[in-house]
Scaffold this motif. Structure first.
Motif, PDB file in Angstrom:
ATOM      1  N   ALA A 129       0.879  -1.166   0.219  1.00 10.47           N
ATOM      2  CA  ALA A 129      -0.048   0.052  -0.103  1.00 10.47           C
ATOM      3  C   ALA A 129       0.864   1.291  -0.071  1.00 10.47           C
ATOM      4  N   TYR A 130       1.803   1.193   0.987  1.00 12.96           N
ATOM      5  CA  TYR A 130       2.643   2.425   0.933  1.00 12.96           C
ATOM      6  C   TYR A 130       3.802   2.465   0.335  1.00 12.96           C
ATOM      7  N   GLU A 177      -4.247   9.586  18.871  1.00 12.42           N
ATOM      8  CA  GLU A 177      -2.838   9.836  18.653  1.00 12.42           C
ATOM      9  C   GLU A 177      -2.010   8.581  18.475  1.00 12.42           C
ATOM     10  N   THR A 178      -2.353   7.851  19.530  1.00 13.09           N
ATOM     11  CA  THR A 178      -1.525   6.490  19.528  1.00 13.09           C
ATOM     12  C   THR A 178      -1.634   5.759  18.249  1.00 13.09           C
ATOM     13  N   HIS A 179      -2.883   5.692  17.817  1.00 18.98           N
ATOM     14  CA  HIS A 179      -3.226   4.965  16.674  1.00 18.98           C
ATOM     15  C   HIS A 179      -2.645   5.598  15.483  1.00 18.98           C
ATOM     16  N   LYS A 180      -2.711   7.026  15.284  1.00 20.90           N
ATOM     17  CA  LYS A 180      -1.887   7.746  14.266  1.00 20.90           C
ATOM     18  C   LYS A 180      -0.421   7.478  14.013  1.00 20.90           C
ATOM     19  N   GLU A 181       0.108   7.540  15.424  1.00 18.53           N
ATOM     20  CA  GLU A 181       1.786   7.234  15.581  1.00 18.53           C
ATOM     21  C   GLU A 181       1.912   5.872  14.903  1.00 18.53           C
ATOM     22  N   TRP A 182       1.179   5.091  15.259  1.00 13.91           N
ATOM     23  CA  TRP A 182       1.282   3.344  14.848  1.00 13.91           C
ATOM     24  C   TRP A 182       1.255   3.313  13.527  1.00 13.91           C
ATOM     25  N   LEU A 183       0.091   3.992  12.955  1.00 14.07           N
ATOM     26  CA  LEU A 183      -0.097   3.837  11.405  1.00 14.07           C
ATOM     27  C   LEU A 183       1.021   4.336  10.582  1.00 14.07           C
ATOM     28  N   VAL A 184       1.494   5.676  11.045  1.00 11.26           N
ATOM     29  CA  VAL A 184       2.481   6.213  10.259  1.00 11.26           C
ATOM     30  C   VAL A 184       4.012   5.357  10.422  1.00 11.26           C
ATOM     31  N   ALA A 185       4.201   4.599  11.472  1.00 12.94           N
ATOM     32  CA  ALA A 185       5.400   3.847  11.758  1.00 12.94           C
ATOM     33  C   ALA A 185       5.397   2.521  10.729  1.00 12.94           C
ATOM     34  N   PHE A 186       3.973   2.156  10.748  1.00  5.92           N
ATOM     35  CA  PHE A 186       3.714   0.963   9.870  1.00  5.92           C
ATOM     36  C   PHE A 186       3.958   1.476   8.350  1.00  5.92           C
ATOM     37  N   ALA A 187       3.389   2.564   8.128  1.00  5.40           N
ATOM     38  CA  ALA A 187       3.622   2.856   6.340  1.00  5.40           C
ATOM     39  C   ALA A 187       5.054   3.037   6.153  1.00  5.40           C
ATOM     40  N   LYS A 188       5.893   3.508   7.206  1.00  5.21           N
ATOM     41  CA  LYS A 188       7.311   3.820   6.963  1.00  5.21           C
ATOM     42  C   LYS A 188       7.941   2.549   6.591  1.00  5.21           C
ATOM     43  N   TYR A 189       7.510   1.368   7.699  1.00  3.19           N
ATOM     44  CA  TYR A 189       8.140   0.416   7.359  1.00  3.19           C
ATOM     45  C   TYR A 189       7.928  -0.488   6.022  1.00  3.19           C
ATOM     46  N   ASN A 190       6.572  -0.233   5.564  1.00  4.15           N
ATOM     47  CA  ASN A 190       6.101  -0.849   4.377  1.00  4.15           C
ATOM     48  C   ASN A 190       6.989  -0.233   3.321  1.00  4.15           C
ATOM     49  N   ALA A 222      -1.220   7.207   5.073  1.00  6.46           N
ATOM     50  CA  ALA A 222      -1.525   6.462   6.134  1.00  6.46           C
ATOM     51  C   ALA A 222      -2.558   7.057   6.895  1.00  6.46           C
ATOM     52  N   VAL A 223      -2.514   8.545   7.104  1.00  4.45           N
ATOM     53  CA  VAL A 223      -3.418   9.310   8.042  1.00  4.45           C
ATOM     54  C   VAL A 223      -4.558   9.835   7.311  1.00  4.45           C
ATOM     55  N   GLU A 224      -4.667   9.641   6.008  1.00  8.11           N
ATOM     56  CA  GLU A 224      -5.514  10.284   5.242  1.00  8.11           C
ATOM     57  C   GLU A 224      -7.115  10.262   5.727  1.00  8.11           C
ATOM     58  N   TYR A 225      -7.552   8.798   5.912  1.00 10.74           N
ATOM     59  CA  TYR A 225      -8.668   8.541   6.630  1.00 10.74           C
ATOM     60  C   TYR A 225      -8.367   7.505   7.879  1.00 10.74           C
ATOM     61  N   LEU A 226      -8.464   8.038   9.105  1.00 10.26           N
ATOM     62  CA  LEU A 226      -8.404   7.147  10.370  1.00 10.26           C
ATOM     63  C   LEU A 226      -9.728   6.580  10.444  1.00 10.26           C
ATOM     64  N   PRO A 227      -9.815   5.034  11.105  1.00 10.05           N
ATOM     65  CA  PRO A 227     -10.984   4.463  11.231  1.00 10.05           C
ATOM     66  C   PRO A 227     -12.176   5.144  11.910  1.00 10.05           C
ATOM     67  N   TRP A 228     -13.339   5.056  11.530  1.00 11.43           N
ATOM     68  CA  TRP A 228     -14.628   5.666  12.110  1.00 11.43           C
ATOM     69  C   TRP A 228     -14.641   5.420  13.596  1.00 11.43           C
TER      70      TRP A 228
END
Length: 462
Positions: free
Chosen positions: A174-175, A198-211, A184-190
């Motif tokens: 994906a990324y 903030e915690t979820h956003k931080e995790w998503l960005v780190a996951f996206a960077k890894y990918n 990664a942060v364009e659409y966060l879960p409803w």
């Protein structure tokens, strides 16, 4: 004739279409009338029908406005949650089960999940009314069985004739561009709570960077391997969330690597292959069920990579860390060693299909029988289709220009995703697949086009 009716949405065609026409086929033989179509077509059909009745069948969360409008015209709203897939780490699931706006849960009658493990996690975290949460299996997994995998036999023959022997790499990145953070942060879960945001956003960005970094490592590795081994053919299947233009640019110039746009079901490409390479993709479970050798490309050397490594799919695969490992894997055959745990994870059908289990539950709901809906504007002209098509292209180019010029801020990768409903929802394609498993199909079922992206299944025998 009045019948119980199911209204099924197909949102991402490459994953859902064949599985849902199989489900529609089984439901129709059980006496239901089934409408299958795009989200827009199905919601409009429900909103404009005169009477209350039927079951709205969707794949995940939906905006409150639509849920409320649908609720006024149907007896039940059910969800086959295909966003929460098997094969993930246990600590990842709580982050995944956030696809429902909290205010819409009152509209939903039943939630169907693939296996008991996921059902327990969902019940524990989110739901007070646990009776609504059901382990059913997936219609998609029904197609992995020997009986229904025949639905792809013609496709497999065509692929083998064209490509001969090849190995398939399935992407789940994906990324894959420098734009990964904005993507990664364009659409966060409803369904995410404010305190978790903030915690979820931080995790998503780190996951996206890894990918993104893993994409660079793996593509470089595959290109170097292909250049040294020109007699070995590798097909790369893009993920629906991948920027297809970035893939084409990245592998350009390597003749024995070919990129496949995600425009059709992946199963025949797996079946026709000599083995499947992956980095944790859920498709690896599908490949295992179809008895293909699995190779997990585990190339990352960073300390935190284990936070994102999918342990289950690594366990059932041969681990590949270098070119020597890859060459060795290419001589391996499928191992049955992990069949029991894979079958449990997929809730692989034994006595009853996932589709049948879902229909058994629907049979118990109180549903009003309806007459067939008269769909207006059935005769749609090719001219209007062309005008709409070119208008959409023009609008897209203007919008893309505004994003590139940074006049408006949007995730630019989304402009280069493959269309979700490539070639639309059409009768001829549904017939093509269903005839592979039932030569007498047209003696049992009437399958009609109602309008663009909307077809109807009707039982001929009762």
């Amino acid at each position: 004739m009045k019948r119980k009716t199911i209204f099924i949405v197909v949102e991402l065609k490459v994953r859902e279409f064949v599985a849902k026409i199989l489900f529609a086929y089984i439901a129709t033989l059980r006496g239901y009338r089934v409408y299958l179509g795009s989200r827009e077509a199905i919601i409009n059909l429900i909103k404009n029908k005169k009477f209350i009745g039927g079951i709205f069948f969707y794949k995940a969360g939906l905006q409150y406005k639509y849920c409320e409008e649908i609720d006024q015209k149907v007896d039940a709203h059910v969800v086959l949650d295909e966003e929460v897939a098997p094969g993930h780490n246990m600590d990842h699931y709580p982050k995944m089960i956030n696809s429902f706006p909290i205010t819409t849960k009152k509209f939903i009658s039943r939630y169907f999940y693939i296996n008991n493990k996921i059902t327990k996690i969902v019940k524990k975290k989110f739901f007070k009314d646990k009776k609504k949460i059901i382990t059913s299996g997936w219609p998609r997994v029904d197609i992995f069985t020997k009986k229904f995998s025949k639905i792809f036999d013609l496709d497999v023959k065509k692929i083998r004739k064209k490509y001969k022997k090849y190995y398939l790499f399935v992407s789940d990145f994906a990324y894959i561009t420098k734009n990964y953070e904005q993507y990664a942060v364009e659409y966060l879960p409803w369904g995410i709570k404010k305190k978790e945001y903030e915690t979820h956003k931080e995790w998503l960005v780190a996951f996206a960077k890894y990918n993104y970094e893993d994409f660079q490592n793996i593509t470089l590795f595959l290109k170097n391997f292909a250049i040294k081994n020109k007699d070995i053919k590798i097909l790369i299947r893009g993920h629906p969330a991948d920027n297809v233009e970035e893939w084409k640019r990245t592998i350009n110039g390597v003749n024995n690597i070919k990129f496949l746009e995600p425009k059709d079901d992946i199963q025949p490409w797996i079946m026709a292959s000599s083995g499947v390479l992956h980095r944790g993709c859920t498709t690896s479970l599908q490949a295992y069920a179809l008895k293909k050798p699995l190779g997990f490309l585990n190339l990352s050397k960073k300390k935190n990579y284990k936070d994102y490594l999918k342990k289950f799919t690594l366990k059932i695969s041969s681990q590949i860390k270098n070119e020597k490992d890859l060459k060795k894997w290419m001589n391996k055959k499928h191992s049955q060693k992990f069949s029991e745990i894979v079958n449990k994870e997929l809730n692989f059908p034994k006595d009853k299909l996932g589709s049948e289990k879902i229909i058994d539950v629907l049979d118990k709901l109180e549903i009003i029988k309806e007459d067939k809906i008269i769909v207006k504007n059935q005769k749609e002209t090719h001219l209007s289709d062309y005008i709409q098509h070119f208008y959409n292209i023009f609008k897209r180019k203007i919008f893309l220009g505004l994003v590139k010029s940074k006049i408006i801020r949007r995730n630019i990768d989304r402009f280069y995703l493959y269309p979700k409903l490539s070639n639309g929802i059409n009768r001829n394609e549904a017939l093509y697949y269903l005839k592979q498993i039932d030569k007498n199909l047209e003696k049992k079922i009437i399958l009609k086009k109602c309008k663009n992206n909307l077809i109807c299944f009707e039982n001929k025998l009762s």
